[in-house]
Design a protein around this motif. Sequence first.
Motif, PDB file in Angstrom:
ATOM      1  N   LYS A  19       4.814  12.106   8.005  1.00  0.00           N
ATOM      2  CA  LYS A  19       5.914  11.248   7.548  1.00  0.00           C
ATOM      3  C   LYS A  19       5.652   9.795   7.903  1.00  0.00           C
ATOM      4  CE  LYS A  19       9.615  14.577   7.306  1.00  0.00           C
ATOM      5  NZ  LYS A  19      10.939  14.987   7.719  1.00  0.00           N
ATOM      6  N   ALA A  20       5.124   9.555   9.101  1.00  0.00           N
ATOM      7  CA  ALA A  20       4.827   8.182   9.515  1.00  0.00           C
ATOM      8  C   ALA A  20       3.780   7.551   8.598  1.00  0.00           C
ATOM      9  CB  ALA A  20       4.372   8.150  10.969  1.00  0.00           C
ATOM     10  N   ILE A  21       2.750   8.307   8.219  1.00  0.00           N
ATOM     11  CA  ILE A  21       1.720   7.782   7.318  1.00  0.00           C
ATOM     12  C   ILE A  21       2.314   7.510   5.939  1.00  0.00           C
ATOM     13  CG2 ILE A  21      -0.393   8.363   6.056  1.00  0.00           C
ATOM     14  CD1 ILE A  21      -1.385   9.748   8.590  1.00  0.00           C
ATOM     15  N   THR A  22       3.151   8.411   5.445  1.00  0.00           N
ATOM     16  CA  THR A  22       3.789   8.198   4.142  1.00  0.00           C
ATOM     17  C   THR A  22       4.614   6.919   4.162  1.00  0.00           C
ATOM     18  OG1 THR A  22       3.830  10.558   3.653  1.00  0.00           O
ATOM     19  CG2 THR A  22       5.418   9.175   2.477  1.00  0.00           C
ATOM     20  N   ARG A  23       5.372   6.697   5.218  1.00  0.00           N
ATOM     21  CA  ARG A  23       6.191   5.484   5.327  1.00  0.00           C
ATOM     22  C   ARG A  23       5.324   4.236   5.470  1.00  0.00           C
ATOM     23  NH1 ARG A  23      11.129   8.123   8.871  1.00  0.00           N
ATOM     24  NH2 ARG A  23      11.875   9.396   7.124  1.00  0.00           N
ATOM     25  N   LEU A  24       4.219   4.353   6.195  1.00  0.00           N
ATOM     26  CA  LEU A  24       3.264   3.254   6.305  1.00  0.00           C
ATOM     27  C   LEU A  24       2.730   2.872   4.928  1.00  0.00           C
ATOM     28  CD1 LEU A  24       1.135   1.726   8.429  1.00  0.00           C
ATOM     29  CD2 LEU A  24      -0.347   3.511   7.539  1.00  0.00           C
ATOM     30  N   LYS A  25       2.317   3.867   4.146  1.00  0.00           N
ATOM     31  CA  LYS A  25       1.806   3.615   2.795  1.00  0.00           C
ATOM     32  C   LYS A  25       2.871   2.966   1.920  1.00  0.00           C
ATOM     33  CE  LYS A  25      -1.655   7.292   2.372  1.00  0.00           C
ATOM     34  NZ  LYS A  25      -2.010   8.502   1.596  1.00  0.00           N
ATOM     35  N   ASN A  26       4.105   3.439   2.009  1.00  0.00           N
ATOM     36  CA  ASN A  26       5.189   2.868   1.205  1.00  0.00           C
ATOM     37  C   ASN A  26       5.419   1.401   1.550  1.00  0.00           C
ATOM     38  OD1 ASN A  26       5.607   5.246  -0.199  1.00  0.00           O
ATOM     39  ND2 ASN A  26       7.254   5.936   1.139  1.00  0.00           N
ATOM     40  N   GLU A  27       5.410   1.082   2.838  1.00  0.00           N
ATOM     41  CA  GLU A  27       5.606  -0.316   3.240  1.00  0.00           C
ATOM     42  C   GLU A  27       4.452  -1.186   2.739  1.00  0.00           C
ATOM     43  OE1 GLU A  27       5.922  -2.941   7.290  1.00  0.00           O
ATOM     44  OE2 GLU A  27       7.108  -1.088   7.202  1.00  0.00           O
ATOM     45  N   ALA A  28       3.222  -0.663   2.838  1.00  0.00           N
ATOM     46  CA  ALA A  28       2.058  -1.410   2.347  1.00  0.00           C
ATOM     47  C   ALA A  28       2.165  -1.629   0.838  1.00  0.00           C
ATOM     48  CB  ALA A  28       0.773  -0.658   2.701  1.00  0.00           C
ATOM     49  N   ARG A  29       2.553  -0.604   0.106  1.00  0.00           N
ATOM     50  CA  ARG A  29       2.716  -0.695  -1.350  1.00  0.00           C
ATOM     51  C   ARG A  29       3.753  -1.759  -1.713  1.00  0.00           C
ATOM     52  NH1 ARG A  29       3.659   4.293  -1.973  1.00  0.00           N
ATOM     53  NH2 ARG A  29       1.521   4.935  -2.313  1.00  0.00           N
ATOM     54  N   GLU A  30       4.870  -1.778  -0.983  1.00  0.00           N
ATOM     55  CA  GLU A  30       5.925  -2.763  -1.234  1.00  0.00           C
ATOM     56  C   GLU A  30       5.436  -4.195  -1.018  1.00  0.00           C
ATOM     57  OE1 GLU A  30       9.176  -1.638   1.302  1.00  0.00           O
ATOM     58  OE2 GLU A  30       9.566   0.201   0.165  1.00  0.00           O
ATOM     59  N   GLN A  31       4.448  -4.369  -0.161  1.00  0.00           N
ATOM     60  CA  GLN A  31       3.896  -5.697   0.100  1.00  0.00           C
ATOM     61  C   GLN A  31       2.736  -6.044  -0.832  1.00  0.00           C
ATOM     62  OE1 GLN A  31       3.139  -6.561   4.243  1.00  0.00           O
ATOM     63  NE2 GLN A  31       4.983  -5.483   4.898  1.00  0.00           N
ATOM     64  N   GLY A  32       2.421  -5.150  -1.776  1.00  0.00           N
ATOM     65  CA  GLY A  32       1.356  -5.408  -2.742  1.00  0.00           C
ATOM     66  C   GLY A  32      -0.035  -5.086  -2.242  1.00  0.00           C
ATOM     67  N   ALA A  33      -0.145  -4.282  -1.209  1.00  0.00           N
ATOM     68  CA  ALA A  33      -1.447  -3.946  -0.619  1.00  0.00           C
ATOM     69  C   ALA A  33      -2.172  -2.881  -1.433  1.00  0.00           C
ATOM     70  CB  ALA A  33      -1.258  -3.458   0.813  1.00  0.00           C
ATOM     71  N   ASP A  34      -3.484  -2.873  -1.264  1.00  0.00           N
ATOM     72  CA  ASP A  34      -4.337  -1.821  -1.824  1.00  0.00           C
ATOM     73  C   ASP A  34      -4.733  -0.813  -0.756  1.00  0.00           C
ATOM     74  OD1 ASP A  34      -4.619  -2.846  -4.541  1.00  0.00           O
ATOM     75  OD2 ASP A  34      -5.797  -4.459  -3.627  1.00  0.00           O
ATOM     76  N   ALA A  35      -4.694  -1.251   0.506  1.00  0.00           N
ATOM     77  CA  ALA A  35      -5.163  -0.400   1.594  1.00  0.00           C
ATOM     78  C   ALA A  35      -4.545  -0.841   2.920  1.00  0.00           C
ATOM     79  CB  ALA A  35      -6.691  -0.466   1.689  1.00  0.00           C
ATOM     80  N   VAL A  36      -4.722   0.031   3.917  1.00  0.00           N
ATOM     81  CA  VAL A  36      -4.360  -0.281   5.300  1.00  0.00           C
ATOM     82  C   VAL A  36      -5.593  -0.014   6.138  1.00  0.00           C
ATOM     83  CG1 VAL A  36      -2.902   0.318   7.270  1.00  0.00           C
ATOM     84  CG2 VAL A  36      -1.926   0.329   4.960  1.00  0.00           C
ATOM     85  N   VAL A  37      -6.018  -1.023   6.898  1.00  0.00           N
ATOM     86  CA  VAL A  37      -7.169  -0.871   7.786  1.00  0.00           C
ATOM     87  C   VAL A  37      -6.693  -0.821   9.229  1.00  0.00           C
ATOM     88  CG1 VAL A  37      -8.765  -1.982   6.170  1.00  0.00           C
ATOM     89  CG2 VAL A  37      -7.586  -3.375   7.875  1.00  0.00           C
ATOM     90  N   MET A  38      -7.553  -0.306  10.092  1.00  0.00           N
ATOM     91  CA  MET A  38      -7.273  -0.225  11.534  1.00  0.00           C
ATOM     92  C   MET A  38      -5.984   0.550  11.831  1.00  0.00           C
ATOM     93  SD  MET A  38      -9.888  -1.703  12.917  1.00  0.00           S
ATOM     94  CE  MET A  38      -9.369  -1.906  14.597  1.00  0.00           C
ATOM     95  N   MET A  39      -5.737   1.627  11.081  1.00  0.00           N
ATOM     96  CA  MET A  39      -4.527   2.427  11.290  1.00  0.00           C
ATOM     97  C   MET A  39      -4.625   3.156  12.628  1.00  0.00           C
ATOM     98  SD  MET A  39      -2.702   5.466  11.270  1.00  0.00           S
ATOM     99  CE  MET A  39      -3.848   6.691  10.696  1.00  0.00           C
TER     100      MET A  39
END
Length: 107
Positions: free
Chosen positions: A62-82
């Motif tokens: 769930k935490a990863i899903t929420r992380l991805k959603n927040e990144a998507r909302e900011q226009g990101a393509d990826a998250v590094v150093m998770m």
Amino acid sequence: MKDIIVVTTENIPGHQYEVIGEVFGVTTQSKNLFKNIGASLKNVVGGEIKAYTEMIHEARNKAITRLKNEAREQGADAVVMMRFDSGSIGGDMQSVVAYGTAVKFID
């Protein structure tokens, strides 16, 4: 909806990116009373407490899903150093945070 790449490394092979900023995914989970009783009994005899293992696994997902959603909302393509951070709240709740740096590909 595009999928966000999540890596624990600083670089993503084949991509250059610009940093957007920090992103987080937070959840707090608990198990029901019956599973808590079962876990308490297991604590007496030892061994893995599967209800809590499942709870932490669920919380991380769930935490990863929420992380991805927040990144998507900011226009990101990826998250590094998770990374993950976690802690107990009381005796039967677990809080999990997934955090990293949102990035936008420039290649």
